[in-house]
Design an enzyme around this catalytic site. Structure first.
Site, PDB file in Angstrom:
ATOM      1  N   GLU A  32       0.851  -1.202   0.000  1.00 14.24           N
ATOM      2  CA  GLU A  32       0.000   0.000   0.000  1.00 14.24           C
ATOM      3  C   GLU A  32       0.881   1.244   0.000  1.00 14.24           C
ATOM      4  OE1 GLU A  32      -3.398   0.920  -0.172  1.00 14.24           O
ATOM      5  OE2 GLU A  32      -2.332   2.831  -0.217  1.00 14.24           O
ATOM      6  N   GLY A  37      -6.794   0.678   4.109  1.00  9.05           N
ATOM      7  CA  GLY A  37      -8.221   1.041   4.066  1.00  9.05           C
ATOM      8  C   GLY A  37      -8.584   1.737   2.766  1.00  9.05           C
ATOM      9  N   VAL A  39      -9.246   4.406  -0.354  1.00 11.22           N
ATOM     10  CA  VAL A  39     -10.105   5.603  -0.466  1.00 11.22           C
ATOM     11  C   VAL A  39     -11.288   5.475   0.481  1.00 11.22           C
ATOM     12  CG1 VAL A  39     -11.740   6.754  -2.035  1.00 11.22           C
ATOM     13  CG2 VAL A  39      -9.428   6.183  -2.815  1.00 11.22           C
ATOM     14  N   ALA A 117       4.259   0.153  -5.434  1.00  9.86           N
ATOM     15  CA  ALA A 117       4.694  -1.036  -6.181  1.00  9.86           C
ATOM     16  C   ALA A 117       4.717  -0.771  -7.678  1.00  9.86           C
ATOM     17  CB  ALA A 117       3.737  -2.187  -5.881  1.00  9.86           C
ATOM     18  N   GLY A 178     -21.083  18.481 -10.652  1.00  5.30           N
ATOM     19  CA  GLY A 178     -21.379  17.052 -10.727  1.00  5.30           C
ATOM     20  C   GLY A 178     -22.478  16.670  -9.756  1.00  5.30           C
ATOM     21  N   ILE A 182     -21.761  11.158  -5.167  1.00  2.00           N
ATOM     22  CA  ILE A 182     -20.892  11.842  -4.194  1.00  2.00           C
ATOM     23  C   ILE A 182     -21.266  13.322  -4.094  1.00  2.00           C
ATOM     24  CG2 ILE A 182     -18.498  12.494  -3.701  1.00  2.00           C
ATOM     25  CD1 ILE A 182     -17.681   9.760  -4.893  1.00  2.00           C
ATOM     26  N   GLU A 201     -24.991  20.321 -12.989  1.00  4.51           N
ATOM     27  CA  GLU A 201     -24.952  18.975 -13.580  1.00  4.51           C
ATOM     28  C   GLU A 201     -25.250  19.079 -15.080  1.00  4.51           C
ATOM     29  OE1 GLU A 201     -24.326  15.558 -12.774  1.00  4.51           O
ATOM     30  OE2 GLU A 201     -24.689  15.564 -14.931  1.00  4.51           O
ATOM     31  N   ALA A 313     -17.504   0.105  -2.673  1.00  6.44           N
ATOM     32  CA  ALA A 313     -16.592  -0.603  -1.785  1.00  6.44           C
ATOM     33  C   ALA A 313     -16.967  -2.078  -1.619  1.00  6.44           C
ATOM     34  CB  ALA A 313     -16.585   0.087  -0.428  1.00  6.44           C
ATOM     35  N   HIS A 437     -44.321  -4.482  13.430  1.00  5.73           N
ATOM     36  CA  HIS A 437     -45.102  -3.253  13.290  1.00  5.73           C
ATOM     37  C   HIS A 437     -44.881  -2.363  14.509  1.00  5.73           C
ATOM     38  CE1 HIS A 437     -48.411  -0.582  12.311  1.00  5.73           C
ATOM     39  NE2 HIS A 437     -48.782  -0.670  13.587  1.00  5.73           N
TER      40      HIS A 437
HETATM   41  P1  FAD Z   1      -9.227   2.128  -3.267  1.00  9.27           P
HETATM   42  O1  FAD Z   1     -10.078   2.243  -2.081  1.00  9.27           O
HETATM   43  O2  FAD Z   1      -9.005   3.328  -4.112  1.00  9.27           O
HETATM   44  O3  FAD Z   1      -7.839   1.543  -2.778  1.00  9.27           O
HETATM   45  C1  FAD Z   1      -6.762   1.374  -3.660  1.00  9.27           C
HETATM   46  C2  FAD Z   1      -5.489   1.501  -2.886  1.00  9.27           C
HETATM   47  O4  FAD Z   1      -4.399   1.147  -3.739  1.00  9.27           O
HETATM   48  C3  FAD Z   1      -5.197   2.929  -2.428  1.00  9.27           C
HETATM   49  O5  FAD Z   1      -5.062   2.967  -1.015  1.00  9.27           O
HETATM   50  C4  FAD Z   1      -3.917   3.314  -3.145  1.00  9.27           C
HETATM   51  O6  FAD Z   1      -3.058   4.110  -2.349  1.00  9.27           O
HETATM   52  C5  FAD Z   1      -3.295   1.937  -3.410  1.00  9.27           C
HETATM   53  N1  FAD Z   1      -2.371   1.938  -4.556  1.00  9.27           N
HETATM   54  C6  FAD Z   1      -2.581   2.409  -5.805  1.00  9.27           C
HETATM   55  N2  FAD Z   1      -1.492   2.225  -6.584  1.00  9.27           N
HETATM   56  C7  FAD Z   1      -0.568   1.627  -5.802  1.00  9.27           C
HETATM   57  C8  FAD Z   1       0.776   1.197  -6.016  1.00  9.27           C
HETATM   58  N3  FAD Z   1       1.375   1.332  -7.221  1.00  9.27           N
HETATM   59  N4  FAD Z   1       1.420   0.640  -4.990  1.00  9.27           N
HETATM   60  C9  FAD Z   1       0.847   0.492  -3.782  1.00  9.27           C
HETATM   61  N5  FAD Z   1      -0.408   0.880  -3.510  1.00  9.27           N
HETATM   62  C10 FAD Z   1      -1.102   1.440  -4.505  1.00  9.27           C
HETATM   63  N6  FAD Z   1     -18.510   3.233  -1.941  1.00  9.27           N
HETATM   64  C11 FAD Z   1     -19.478   2.599  -1.261  1.00  9.27           C
HETATM   65  O7  FAD Z   1     -19.712   1.418  -1.470  1.00  9.27           O
HETATM   66  N7  FAD Z   1     -20.218   3.264  -0.307  1.00  9.27           N
HETATM   67  C12 FAD Z   1     -20.023   4.573  -0.038  1.00  9.27           C
HETATM   68  O8  FAD Z   1     -20.715   5.143   0.816  1.00  9.27           O
HETATM   69  C13 FAD Z   1     -19.014   5.274  -0.744  1.00  9.27           C
HETATM   70  N8  FAD Z   1     -18.771   6.576  -0.471  1.00  9.27           N
HETATM   71  C14 FAD Z   1     -17.759   7.205  -1.127  1.00  9.27           C
HETATM   72  C15 FAD Z   1     -17.516   8.538  -0.841  1.00  9.27           C
HETATM   73  C16 FAD Z   1     -16.497   9.206  -1.478  1.00  9.27           C
HETATM   74  C17 FAD Z   1     -16.253  10.653  -1.144  1.00  9.27           C
HETATM   75  C18 FAD Z   1     -15.669   8.524  -2.419  1.00  9.27           C
HETATM   76  C19 FAD Z   1     -14.539   9.222  -3.113  1.00  9.27           C
HETATM   77  C20 FAD Z   1     -15.915   7.191  -2.721  1.00  9.27           C
HETATM   78  C21 FAD Z   1     -16.959   6.516  -2.087  1.00  9.27           C
HETATM   79  N9  FAD Z   1     -17.248   5.184  -2.364  1.00  9.27           N
HETATM   80  C22 FAD Z   1     -18.247   4.540  -1.700  1.00  9.27           C
HETATM   81  C23 FAD Z   1     -16.464   4.412  -3.366  1.00  9.27           C
HETATM   82  C24 FAD Z   1     -15.411   3.536  -2.657  1.00  9.27           C
HETATM   83  O9  FAD Z   1     -14.605   4.341  -1.840  1.00  9.27           O
HETATM   84  C25 FAD Z   1     -14.578   2.816  -3.691  1.00  9.27           C
HETATM   85  O10 FAD Z   1     -15.422   2.101  -4.560  1.00  9.27           O
HETATM   86  C26 FAD Z   1     -13.618   1.847  -3.021  1.00  9.27           C
HETATM   87  O11 FAD Z   1     -12.733   2.527  -2.170  1.00  9.27           O
HETATM   88  C27 FAD Z   1     -12.832   1.073  -4.071  1.00  9.27           C
HETATM   89  O12 FAD Z   1     -11.974   0.194  -3.430  1.00  9.27           O
HETATM   90  P2  FAD Z   1     -10.610  -0.296  -4.127  1.00  9.27           P
HETATM   91  O13 FAD Z   1      -9.977  -1.231  -3.174  1.00  9.27           O
HETATM   92  O14 FAD Z   1     -10.895  -0.730  -5.488  1.00  9.27           O
HETATM   93  O15 FAD Z   1      -9.746   1.037  -4.295  1.00  9.27           O
END
Ligand code: FAD
Length: 450
Positions: A32, A37, A39, A117, A178, A182, A201, A313, A437
Site C-alpha cells: 500500500e 483502508g 479511499v 509497487a 457534478g 458523491i 450537472e 466498496a 409493526h
Molecule cells: P481504493 O479504495 O481506491 O484503494 C486502492 C489503494 O491502492 C489505495 O489505497 C492506493 O493508495 C493503493 N495503490 C494504488 N497504486 C498503488 C501502487 N502502485 N502501490 C501500492 N499501492 C497502490 N462506496 C461505497 O460502497 N459506499 C459509499 O458510501 C461510498 N462513499 C464514497 C464517498 C467518497 C467521497 C468517495 C470518493 C468514494 C466513495 N465510495 C463509496 C467508493 C469507494 O470508496 C470505492 O469504490 C472503493 O474505495 C474502491 O476500493 P478499491 O480497493 O478498489 O480502491
C-alpha cells in the site's frame, strides 16, 4: 508448495483479498502506497458518513424546535456546531478502523509493506527497492478523483471528492460540479450545516442512473431544502476574484461561491504501477478483467474500482474475495447483478437489481408493486414521509427482479429484497413474511398487498 500472492492496494478490494487468500493458506504480501483502508476508509465512504451523521444530528435538533415551547433554543443550539470537533470525530473513526485493519493483517501473518509497487514482469514486482517474486498478483489499485479541463489546472484552489475532508470551515457558499452520488451526498452535508449549495450537472437530472421516480423525490426534497439544482448545464470555465470562485456555465451564466467541489467521477492512473511491464494494457477507465473470475491474464487479477465493473466498496470486497478463492483453486464467481447500491442523501436512495428503465430495455414485462412512505405509520411518527418502496416482479415468473427504496433507512432496508432475490423468492413469497409493526420495513410487505 505455498502459493505466493502479491496484492497491490490495501483498500476494500485489496485487503479482503489478502485476508481471504491468507485464510486459504497462501503466503500473502500486501503493498500500500498511502494508508490501509484505501479511499473508502481514508477519504471516501467512512469519512463522508461521519460528516453526514454530524450534519444530520444538528439538522434534527433544529427540527426538534418545532416541538419545543422555546423553538429559538433549538435554532441557537443548531448554530453552535463546531466543525473542528466534527472533523476530529471523523479522523478518530478513521484511525480506529485503520488500527483494526493493521492488527488483522498481523494476526493473519500478511506481509504488509508500505510503498509504491511497480511491476517488473508478470512474475515479479518491486517496492522500496526490493523485488518480490509471485505466483499470482491481484491489482486492487483503485481510482482517484477526475478533474476535467480546464479545472485540472486549478487543483490547488478547488476541492475534489477525496480532499474535501480537509476543509477547515463550512463555506458560506459551495458550488458542486457534478450531481452524481458523491456530489449529492456532500450537498446534503453542507446544506444541513447552513451552507448555500448549488449543484451544476451537465445531464438533465441529478443521479441520472437511478429510477425516474427516485430522482423525482430527491430533486423535490433538495429544492425544498434550498439546494439549487442547475441541471442540463455544463461547467465550462472558472474565474477567480479574490476569495470568490466564479464558475462559468455553457449558457454563459455565472455561479459564484467561496468554495468549489469538483465531483465529476473517478479515473484510473496506473503510471507508477506499470502493469504494461506484466503485459497488461490499461486506460483511464482501468483494466479489463473477466466479470466473474476477475482474471486479467493467467496469474494476474484486477478487483475493485480499477476494473470499472462497479465503483462501490462492497463490490470491490466481493471481487477481492472471489479473486483470492479462484487463485487458491476454489470454485467462486462474482455476480455484478446482485450488488446493492445506496445513496446516503436525505432521503436515502437505495436499489438492487433492475429498475423499470432497465427491465424495459431487456424487454422484461414487469408488475410494479409500490407503497408510499406517506402511508407508513413509522415514517409518519418520525416525520420522514418522503419516498416510497417499489418492488419489481417479473410478470412471467413471479420472481423479484429489482427493488428501489427511497426514504429513511433505505440503505438498510434494501437488504430485504436483496436477500429475497438471492434466495430466488417470488413477490408472493416475500409478501407472506411477517414484518414487525410499526417499522419502515413494513412498506416492503405493504407494497406487495394485492
Ligand atoms: P481504493 O479504495 O481506491 O484503494 C486502492 C489503494 O491502492 C489505495 O489505497 C492506493 O493508495 C493503493 N495503490 C494504488 N497504486 C498503488 C501502487 N502502485 N502501490 C501500492 N499501492 C497502490 N462506496 C461505497 O460502497 N459506499 C459509499 O458510501 C461510498 N462513499 C464514497 C464517498 C467518497 C467521497 C468517495 C470518493 C468514494 C466513495 N465510495 C463509496 C467508493 C469507494 O470508496 C470505492 O469504490 C472503493 O474505495 C474502491 O476500493 P478499491 O480497493 O478498489 O480502491
Amino acid at each position: 508448495m505455498t502459493k505466493q500472492i502479491v496484492i497491490i492496494g490495501a483498500g476494500p478490494g485489496g485487503y479482503p483479498a489478502a485476508l481471504k487468500a491468507a485464510s486459504l493458506g497462501a503466503q500473502v504480501t500486501l503493498i500500500e502506497k498511502a494508508q490501509a483502508g484505501g479511499v473508502c476508509l481514508n477519504c471516501g465512504c467512512i469519512p463522508s458518513k461521519s460528516l453526514l451523521d454530524a450534519a444530520h444530528r444538528f439538522e434534527s435538533v433544529r427540527k426538534a424546535g418545532a416541538l419545543s415551547s422555546v423553538p429559538e433554543l433549538a435554532e441557537g443550539f443548531y448554530k453552535t456546531f463546531d466543525f473542528a470537533k466534527i472533523q476530529t470525530r471523523r479522523q478518530n473513526v478513521i484511525e480506529r478502523l485503520r488500527r483494526g485493519l493493521l492488527s488483522l493483517f498481523k494476526a493473519a501473518k500478511i506481509n504488509y509493506i508500505e510503498g509504491s509497487a511497480s511491476f517488473v514482469s508478470d512474475k515479479e514486482i518491486t517496492v522500496n527497492g526490493q523485488t518480490i517474486a509471485f505466483d499470482a498478483a491481484i491489482i486492487a489499485a483503485g481510482s482517484k478523483a477526475f478533474y476535467p479541463a480546464p479545472f485540472d489546472k486549478y487543483k490547488d484552489k478547488l476541492f475534489d471528492n477525496s480532499n474535501i475532508f480537509t476543509l477547515q470551515n463550512v463555506p458560506a457558499r459551495l458550488t458542486i460540479i457534478g450531481g452524481g452520488v458523491i456530489g449529492c451526498e456532500f450537498a446534503c452535508i453542507f446544506n444541513a450545516l447552513g451552507c448555500k449549495v448549488t449543484i451544476v450537472e451537465m445531464l438533465p437530472s441529478i443521479v441520472s442512473a437511478e429510477d425516474d421516480d427516485s430522482i423525482r423525490v430527491l430533486k423535490t426534497s433538495f429544492e425544498k431544502r434550498g439546494i439549487k439544482l442547475l441541471t442540463g448545464r455544463g461547467a465550462k470555465d472558472i474565474q477567480f476574484d479574490g476569495n470568490i470562485k466564479k464558475i462559468v456555465l455553457d449558457d454563459g451564466s455565472i455561479v459564484e461561491s467561496e468554495e468549489v467541489l469538483v465531483a465529476v467521477g473517478r479515473t484510473v492512473d496506473l503510471t507508477e504501477l506499470k502493469p504494461e511491464a506484466a503485459g497488461i494494457a490499461w486506460t483511464r477507465k482501468g483494466i479489463v478483467a473477466d466479470p466473474k473470475t476477475l482474471k486479467v491474464k493467467d496469474n494476474i487479477y484486477a478487483v475493485g474500482d480499477v476494473n470499472g465493473l462497479c465503483l462501490l466498496a462492497h463490490a470491490a470486497t466481493a471481487q477481492g474475495e472471489v479473486a483470492a478463492e479462484v487463485i487458491m483453486g476454489h470454485n467462486a464467481a462474482y455476480n455484478n447483478d446482485l450488488i446493492p447500491k445506496a445513496i446516503y442523501t436525505w432521503p436515502e436512495v437505495a436499489s438492487i437489481g433492475l429498475n423499470k428503465k432497465e427491465a424495459a430495455a431487456k424487454s422484461i414485462e414487469v408488475k410494479t408493486h409500490k407503497f408510499f412512505m406517506l402511508a407508513n405509520g413509522r415514517a409518519l411518527t418520525q416525520d420522514e414521509t418522503e419516498g416510497f418502496t417499489q418492488i419489481l416482479e417479473d410478470a412471467q415468473t413471479g420472481k423479484i427482479i429489482g427493488a428501489q427504496i427511497v426514504g429513511a433507512s433505505a440503505a438498510e432496508l434494501i437488504h430485504i429484497p436483496l436477500v429475497a432475490m438471492h434466495a430466488g423468492m417470488s413477490a408472493a413469497d416475500l409478501h407472506r413474511v411477517v414484518f414487525a409493526h410499526p417499522t419502515i420495513a413494513e412498506s416492503i410487505k405493504d407494497s406487495l398487498n394485492k
